[in-house]
Design a protein around this motif. Sequence first.
Motif, PDB file in Angstrom:
ATOM      1  N   ILE A   1      14.708   0.454   2.203  1.00 53.54           N
ATOM      2  CA  ILE A   1      13.725   0.033   3.511  1.00 53.54           C
ATOM      3  C   ILE A   1      14.502  -1.090   4.045  1.00 53.54           C
ATOM      4  N   GLY A   2      14.185  -1.603   5.210  1.00 56.58           N
ATOM      5  CA  GLY A   2      14.940  -2.427   6.042  1.00 56.58           C
ATOM      6  C   GLY A   2      13.895  -3.615   6.576  1.00 56.58           C
ATOM      7  N   ILE A   3      14.518  -4.884   6.568  1.00 55.51           N
ATOM      8  CA  ILE A   3      13.673  -6.033   6.832  1.00 55.51           C
ATOM      9  C   ILE A   3      14.122  -6.272   8.310  1.00 55.51           C
ATOM     10  N   GLN A   4      13.069  -6.118   9.428  1.00 51.80           N
ATOM     11  CA  GLN A   4      13.617  -6.568  10.723  1.00 51.80           C
ATOM     12  C   GLN A   4      13.686  -7.825  10.772  1.00 51.80           C
ATOM     13  N   ARG A   5      12.883  -8.748  10.264  1.00 52.57           N
ATOM     14  CA  ARG A   5      13.035 -10.200  10.680  1.00 52.57           C
ATOM     15  C   ARG A   5      11.956 -10.958   9.712  1.00 52.57           C
ATOM     16  N   VAL A   6      12.250 -12.346   9.586  1.00 47.72           N
ATOM     17  CA  VAL A   6      11.446 -12.899   8.506  1.00 47.72           C
ATOM     18  C   VAL A   6      10.999 -14.405   9.523  1.00 47.72           C
ATOM     19  N   ILE A   7       9.535 -14.262   9.721  1.00 44.19           N
ATOM     20  CA  ILE A   7       9.351 -15.618  10.481  1.00 44.19           C
ATOM     21  C   ILE A   7       8.568 -16.485   9.472  1.00 44.19           C
ATOM     22  N   ARG A   8       8.531 -17.899   9.958  1.00 46.65           N
ATOM     23  CA  ARG A   8       8.035 -19.026   9.140  1.00 46.65           C
ATOM     24  C   ARG A   8       7.010 -19.387  10.191  1.00 46.65           C
ATOM     25  N   THR A   9       5.705 -19.445   9.920  1.00 46.49           N
ATOM     26  CA  THR A   9       4.626 -19.868  10.885  1.00 46.49           C
ATOM     27  C   THR A   9       4.574 -21.418  10.776  1.00 46.49           C
ATOM     28  N   ASN A  10       3.583 -21.974  11.772  1.00 44.36           N
ATOM     29  CA  ASN A  10       3.579 -23.424  11.561  1.00 44.36           C
ATOM     30  C   ASN A  10       2.599 -23.955  10.483  1.00 44.36           C
ATOM     31  N   GLY A  11       1.821 -22.628   9.743  1.00 48.27           N
ATOM     32  CA  GLY A  11       1.385 -23.250   8.630  1.00 48.27           C
ATOM     33  C   GLY A  11       2.214 -22.852   7.430  1.00 48.27           C
ATOM     34  N   ASP A  12       3.444 -22.904   7.760  1.00 46.60           N
ATOM     35  CA  ASP A  12       4.483 -22.759   6.591  1.00 46.60           C
ATOM     36  C   ASP A  12       4.336 -21.461   5.710  1.00 46.60           C
ATOM     37  N   LYS A  13       3.862 -20.377   6.384  1.00 44.62           N
ATOM     38  CA  LYS A  13       3.793 -19.371   5.688  1.00 44.62           C
ATOM     39  C   LYS A  13       4.839 -18.299   6.376  1.00 44.62           C
ATOM     40  N   VAL A  14       5.403 -17.330   5.356  1.00 43.52           N
ATOM     41  CA  VAL A  14       6.328 -16.814   5.624  1.00 43.52           C
ATOM     42  C   VAL A  14       5.955 -15.252   5.827  1.00 43.52           C
ATOM     43  N   VAL A  15       6.280 -14.771   7.178  1.00 39.81           N
ATOM     44  CA  VAL A  15       5.937 -13.509   7.399  1.00 39.81           C
ATOM     45  C   VAL A  15       7.202 -12.442   7.432  1.00 39.81           C
ATOM     46  N   VAL A  16       7.236 -11.259   6.699  1.00 38.32           N
ATOM     47  CA  VAL A  16       8.133 -10.524   6.319  1.00 38.32           C
ATOM     48  C   VAL A  16       8.115  -8.956   7.325  1.00 38.32           C
ATOM     49  N   GLU A  17       8.797  -8.827   8.421  1.00 34.39           N
ATOM     50  CA  GLU A  17       8.479  -7.673   8.817  1.00 34.39           C
ATOM     51  C   GLU A  17       9.314  -6.412   8.455  1.00 34.39           C
ATOM     52  N   VAL A  18       8.592  -5.290   7.834  1.00 33.59           N
ATOM     53  CA  VAL A  18       9.436  -4.252   7.200  1.00 33.59           C
ATOM     54  C   VAL A  18       9.576  -3.147   8.008  1.00 33.59           C
ATOM     55  N   VAL A  19      10.616  -2.236   8.158  1.00 35.52           N
ATOM     56  CA  VAL A  19      10.822  -1.187   8.656  1.00 35.52           C
ATOM     57  C   VAL A  19      11.139  -0.072   7.782  1.00 35.52           C
ATOM     58  N   LEU A  20      10.643   1.215   8.050  1.00 38.44           N
ATOM     59  CA  LEU A  20      11.046   2.273   7.333  1.00 38.44           C
ATOM     60  C   LEU A  20      11.659   3.180   8.147  1.00 38.44           C
ATOM     61  N   ARG A  21      12.458   4.056   7.426  1.00 38.68           N
ATOM     62  CA  ARG A  21      13.072   5.116   8.017  1.00 38.68           C
ATOM     63  C   ARG A  21      12.173   6.357   8.798  1.00 38.68           C
ATOM     64  N   ARG A  22      11.001   6.523   8.153  1.00 39.55           N
ATOM     65  CA  ARG A  22      10.218   7.458   8.529  1.00 39.55           C
ATOM     66  C   ARG A  22       8.789   7.078   7.840  1.00 39.55           C
ATOM     67  N   GLU A  23       7.809   7.909   8.359  1.00 42.39           N
ATOM     68  CA  GLU A  23       6.392   7.424   7.862  1.00 42.39           C
ATOM     69  C   GLU A  23       6.293   7.989   6.387  1.00 42.39           C
ATOM     70  N   ILE A  24       5.432   7.310   5.533  1.00 39.19           N
ATOM     71  CA  ILE A  24       4.976   7.981   4.408  1.00 39.19           C
ATOM     72  C   ILE A  24       3.546   7.782   4.323  1.00 39.19           C
ATOM     73  N   ARG A  25       3.134   9.032   4.031  1.00 36.09           N
ATOM     74  CA  ARG A  25       1.695   9.626   4.162  1.00 36.09           C
ATOM     75  C   ARG A  25       1.119   9.613   2.654  1.00 36.09           C
ATOM     76  N   PHE A  26       1.422   8.822   1.732  1.00 41.52           N
ATOM     77  CA  PHE A  26       0.860   8.818   0.571  1.00 41.52           C
ATOM     78  C   PHE A  26       0.868   7.179  -0.127  1.00 41.52           C
ATOM     79  N   ALA A  27       0.313   7.095  -1.273  1.00 43.06           N
ATOM     80  CA  ALA A  27      -0.098   5.583  -1.660  1.00 43.06           C
ATOM     81  C   ALA A  27       1.394   5.414  -2.216  1.00 43.06           C
ATOM     82  N   TYR A  28       1.709   4.122  -1.762  1.00 42.79           N
ATOM     83  CA  TYR A  28       2.977   3.471  -2.369  1.00 42.79           C
ATOM     84  C   TYR A  28       2.985   1.915  -2.220  1.00 42.79           C
TER      85      TYR A  28
END
Length: 522
Positions: free
Chosen positions: A319-346
């Motif tokens: 899978i890919g990571i579109q970007r990583v963002i650090r918020t003002n509260g010092d939390k890290v947000v990771v934006e993930v990107v898939l090649r296609r939709e997954i319609r089951f539990a993972y």
Amino acid sequence: MNQSLWLLFLLFSVDTFCTANTRIRGSTQRIYNPKTMMSMSLELKCLAADDVIPSEGVVWRRAIGDGLPGTASANNPLTLSDLQQFRDNPHSFEDQYTCTYGGITSNPVSVYVLPKSTRQDDIEQTATVGERETIECPLLFGNLRTNYTVSWTENGHTITNGSEGYLIRRDPNESLIISDVTPEHMANYQCTANLFGLHPMSSPVVQLMPYQAPKILNIGPADPVVVADGSIGLVTCNVSGFPKPEVEWCVNEACSPDWPGEMRYSVIPLPSDEGSTTYLSTLQISPVREKDSGNITCRVTSNNTTVMSTTELFVPYRIGIQRVIRTNGDKVVVEVVLRREIRFAYEVVIFANERRQETFNGQQGKIYWNYTLTNAVQGNISAQIQVGKHHGRRSEIQAVPQRTTTNGNSTSTTNCNSELSGRVITGFISSALTVVILLLALLLVYIGIKFYKKRNQIASTKYSMRKETPLDSISHTSLAISDTSLGMLENDWRRETPIDVLDTPAKANEELKLDYVMHTTV
């Protein structure tokens, strides 16, 4: 007479007396076989005393049937062959007949018409596996059917009533009942009717064909089927049906056996056990590639009936990571990107500097979404898909500290990749400029030092010559020193300027040499 081919040929002499000895002449049982096709007239005569045949006052009756058509019941003799109904269906006239004259009724006479086949060819009958099936005896009987003995055979072997799930029934029709049909009941069945053990009549063969509609019991081993890239993938399809069904596999749009150029796909054949109703078909993909991910379809066909079932083959991919963002509260947000939709539990596992950081449930049906890490991290951020024990390869990105800024009601965020690229480029340019400036500075210092040394050496030499030697005696020497380079003064003075070219006395020569050495040596 051709119309009498199907007639019951009976010739009765009936002696009817006005006394109690009124009778029907002959045997009390008459047997007619329709296969003999006898072209003879059939008459029933009611005789009185002295073999007198009364023409009036005689009444004919049937014990079982609906009587005689029209005025036939008053005819004497009674000619059955003249009746159209008899010619059409002689078995309907199988009955017990009596005649009455002068109030006296004769003893009954039984008329038998042997059964005949309802069909000339063998009969094919389909039976559902697991259900109750009835096989009707394909013989046409008359009203005296119960006086016949009926037996059944399976592939020529006599069937015993009540054995192996068989039941022979005579009411309302002659039939053989199979309580629970199995594939072993696929055989040829035949019934035989026997009258007094003298006239056996066998029916056409009934070919029983057990049938079970095709059904897919399960496809798996799970849904989805998760296989790691490069391993051997096995997808099974457990099916039932009889006769033995045909199984076809489809991988996305390509179906077996039309897999041109794809040698990785193979189907393990069904077992050859003809008595079975369940089969296991297996699709093998060796080795599995990421492109094999998609729909796997099992298609089962039997007796022009087709059923199918589909499962999903999932090969965990990077899978890919579109970007990583650090918020003002010092939390890290990771934006993930898939090649296609997954319609089951993972699950999506986030790593920070090669260490497992947090695990999140995957968002089904989405391609882009964000995960917020509870702990502040920096360094290499990576993510991977995980389904059960299988996982895909990781994707990495440098987690550059990046904060979201709020201006009024709008929020702006700098893309991590853009910021990272800009900082790297800026740092590279800055370092290059610094190196160039330092080199230029060193070069200027070097040139300055060299220029300063040369200037001091020349000035010192000229000054010494003027001080120690009269001007008129060293004019040539002064000219020679002035036109000589710093290297010649420092190294080759004695070699390049011989003593004999100077118009100076020996004392002046010695002073000049000494002065030069003192002022030019650094």
